[in-house]
Enzyme design. Sequence first.
Site, PDB file in Angstrom:
ATOM      1  N   GLU A  69      -4.190  -9.342   4.062  1.00  0.00           N
ATOM      2  CA  GLU A  69      -4.953  -9.015   5.267  1.00  0.00           C
ATOM      3  C   GLU A  69      -6.110  -9.968   5.536  1.00  0.00           C
ATOM      4  O   GLU A  69      -6.490 -10.187   6.685  1.00  0.00           O
ATOM      5  CB  GLU A  69      -5.477  -7.574   5.183  1.00  0.00           C
ATOM      6  CG  GLU A  69      -4.424  -6.493   5.343  1.00  0.00           C
ATOM      7  CD  GLU A  69      -3.710  -6.151   4.054  1.00  0.00           C
ATOM      8  OE1 GLU A  69      -2.937  -5.181   4.044  1.00  0.00           O
ATOM      9  OE2 GLU A  69      -3.912  -6.861   3.030  1.00  0.00           O
TER      10      GLU A  69
ATOM     11  N   GLU B  71       0.827  -1.205   0.000  1.00  0.00           N
ATOM     12  CA  GLU B  71       0.000   0.000   0.000  1.00  0.00           C
ATOM     13  C   GLU B  71       0.865   1.260   0.000  1.00  0.00           C
ATOM     14  O   GLU B  71       0.503   2.272  -0.601  1.00  0.00           O
ATOM     15  CB  GLU B  71      -0.932  -0.009   1.208  1.00  0.00           C
ATOM     16  CG  GLU B  71      -2.014  -1.081   1.128  1.00  0.00           C
ATOM     17  CD  GLU B  71      -2.945  -1.060   2.311  1.00  0.00           C
ATOM     18  OE1 GLU B  71      -4.120  -0.686   2.126  1.00  0.00           O
ATOM     19  OE2 GLU B  71      -2.503  -1.406   3.430  1.00  0.00           O
TER      20      GLU B  71
END
Length: 262
Positions: free
Chosen positions: A135, A115
Amino acid sequence: MSTDLVTCTVEDHVAVVTLNDPPMNVTTLELTRQLNAVLRRLADDPGTRVLVLTGAGDRAFCAGSDIKEFPSLIAGGDVVDRKLTFENETFGLVDEFPKPTIAALNGLAYGGGLELAVCCDLIIAEAGTEVALPEIKLGVIPASGGPVRVTRRVGEARAVEMMFFGDPVPVETALTWGLVNRVVPRGDALTTARELAARLTELPATALALAKQAVRNGRDGDREAIRSTLPLSKQAFASPDAAEGVRAFLGKEAPQFNSSER
């Protein structure tokens, strides 16, 4: 300038900022705080014309969040308030940096590491390494811009696959997807990034800044879209699955998710 968890050198108008917590360079509350301070200083530094972001060591650019911080944050119900809101702000400083930015992936980029990398204009990755949004294996979702910025680079279908399964993607595949710009031999990411940065310092700074702005004008809704993921992340972190995912990760066990409790 040098700090404990983030180091910065400026030479020939190129700032190299290094996440300095090897071998995995995970993002902690303190690392994010230090990164935020360095980015703010460099954005206003007339001597900096290009930013290169990399990680220390040779195993990881950044393996994402330090999961050891999660149990206390989850117990207090403040993962978003104490961690993710500020992390979003900090990563946004890279995305909106007023000068060209290059991520040099000297190793894997997982979760928050990916990210952070996709906030840069260009991504140079070393052969044989991997990127991932894992995640889901913790029972949560990417919460620092990944659903927006990764999707923008690779398209909805591939981004959904990355987020649904969380499996590592070889950078050679990421190159064909348009997620990274170049794949270089092991050990060459930072060298290549410096070479590209040197070329950029020879180009007109005003035109480069305007080119960045022109591209950004086409995605003005990104900031609000990213902000809208935080309530979703708060829901995910409050679920029993998140507690189980973190427990299993720290215990090096397979998680036993119970969908009936969602």
